[in-house]
Scaffold this motif. Structure first.
Motif, PDB file in Angstrom:
ATOM      1  N   LYS A   3       7.945  52.374  -6.014  1.00 58.38           N
ATOM      2  CA  LYS A   3       7.401  51.286  -5.211  1.00 58.38           C
ATOM      3  C   LYS A   3       8.132  51.200  -3.883  1.00 58.38           C
ATOM      4  O   LYS A   3       7.980  50.262  -3.142  1.00 58.38           O
ATOM      5  N   ILE A   4       8.911  52.222  -3.622  1.00 56.13           N
ATOM      6  CA  ILE A   4       9.678  52.284  -2.385  1.00 56.13           C
ATOM      7  C   ILE A   4       8.754  52.389  -1.187  1.00 56.13           C
ATOM      8  O   ILE A   4       8.985  51.793  -0.155  1.00 56.13           O
ATOM      9  N   ALA A   5       7.686  53.129  -1.324  1.00 52.91           N
ATOM     10  CA  ALA A   5       6.787  53.374  -0.199  1.00 52.91           C
ATOM     11  C   ALA A   5       6.238  52.081   0.371  1.00 52.91           C
ATOM     12  O   ALA A   5       6.160  51.922   1.582  1.00 52.91           O
ATOM     13  N   LEU A   6       5.880  51.146  -0.488  1.00 52.08           N
ATOM     14  CA  LEU A   6       5.344  49.878  -0.009  1.00 52.08           C
ATOM     15  C   LEU A   6       6.383  49.108   0.777  1.00 52.08           C
ATOM     16  O   LEU A   6       6.077  48.495   1.796  1.00 52.08           O
ATOM     17  N   THR A  43      15.741  49.052  -0.804  1.00 48.59           N
ATOM     18  CA  THR A  43      14.393  48.691  -1.212  1.00 48.59           C
ATOM     19  C   THR A  43      14.469  47.774  -2.417  1.00 48.59           C
ATOM     20  O   THR A  43      15.402  47.837  -3.213  1.00 48.59           O
ATOM     21  N   ILE A  44      13.480  46.908  -2.532  1.00 48.45           N
ATOM     22  CA  ILE A  44      13.414  45.928  -3.607  1.00 48.45           C
ATOM     23  C   ILE A  44      12.134  46.173  -4.406  1.00 48.45           C
ATOM     24  O   ILE A  44      11.058  46.325  -3.834  1.00 48.45           O
ATOM     25  N   PRO A 100      17.092  45.229  -6.605  1.00 42.44           N
ATOM     26  CA  PRO A 100      17.281  46.408  -5.752  1.00 42.44           C
ATOM     27  C   PRO A 100      16.846  47.669  -6.485  1.00 42.44           C
ATOM     28  O   PRO A 100      17.133  47.839  -7.669  1.00 42.44           O
ATOM     29  N   LYS A 101      16.134  48.526  -5.789  1.00 46.40           N
ATOM     30  CA  LYS A 101      15.580  49.741  -6.400  1.00 46.40           C
ATOM     31  C   LYS A 101      16.297  50.995  -5.898  1.00 46.40           C
ATOM     32  O   LYS A 101      16.637  51.860  -6.685  1.00 46.40           O
ATOM     33  N   ALA A 102      16.476  51.093  -4.581  1.00 49.90           N
ATOM     34  CA  ALA A 102      17.049  52.329  -4.024  1.00 49.90           C
ATOM     35  C   ALA A 102      17.611  52.071  -2.635  1.00 49.90           C
ATOM     36  O   ALA A 102      17.311  51.052  -2.006  1.00 49.90           O
ATOM     37  N   PHE A 135      19.254  52.557  -8.088  1.00 48.04           N
ATOM     38  CA  PHE A 135      20.069  51.541  -8.733  1.00 48.04           C
ATOM     39  C   PHE A 135      19.811  51.389 -10.228  1.00 48.04           C
ATOM     40  O   PHE A 135      20.466  50.599 -10.872  1.00 48.04           O
ATOM     41  N   ASP A 136      18.868  52.127 -10.797  1.00 45.11           N
ATOM     42  CA  ASP A 136      18.553  52.002 -12.223  1.00 45.11           C
ATOM     43  C   ASP A 136      19.473  52.910 -13.036  1.00 45.11           C
ATOM     44  O   ASP A 136      19.233  54.113 -13.140  1.00 45.11           O
TER      45      ASP A 136
END
Length: 102
Positions: free
Chosen positions: A3-6, A29-30, A37-39, A58-59
């Motif tokens: 979902k980083i692209a969005l 990115t969230i 936080p995702k990346a 971050f996972d």
């Protein structure tokens, strides 16, 4: 998949509203769903063209994940280090064109 692209698209649109703003830098990115936080994505500019690559995920439950959903040459490649933004160019009042991996 990512979902980083969005999120990247959102900051690119947001920076269009700022006269001298640039999306170049390190972005956290969230995740849209979990709000966590995702990346970390490093956006750079070379010869007026933006690119972005994932520097960190971050996972911790998925060490060294690969892109299983990719349909191009990135399929089954490590996500960390992957280029996910290519060919984005600055126009008078916005960034556009290019591709963003979703």
């Amino acid at each position: 998949m990512l979902k980083i692209a969005l999120t990247i698209a959102a900051f690119a649109v947001h920076t269009a509203a700022l006269a001298q703003a640039t999306p170049v830098g390190l972005w956290k990115t969230i995740d849209d769903e979990t709000k966590q936080p995702k990346a970390l994505v490093r956006v750079s500019e070379q010869a007026g063209v933006l690119s972005g690559r994932i520097e960190k995920l971050f996972d911790p439950s998925k060490p060294n994940p690969v892109c299983e959903a990719c349909t191009d040459d990135r399929k089954d490649r490590p996500i960390v280090g992957m280029t996910i933004v290519t060919g984005v160019k600055k126009f008078d009042d916005h960034w556009g064109d290019g591709k963003i991996l979703d």
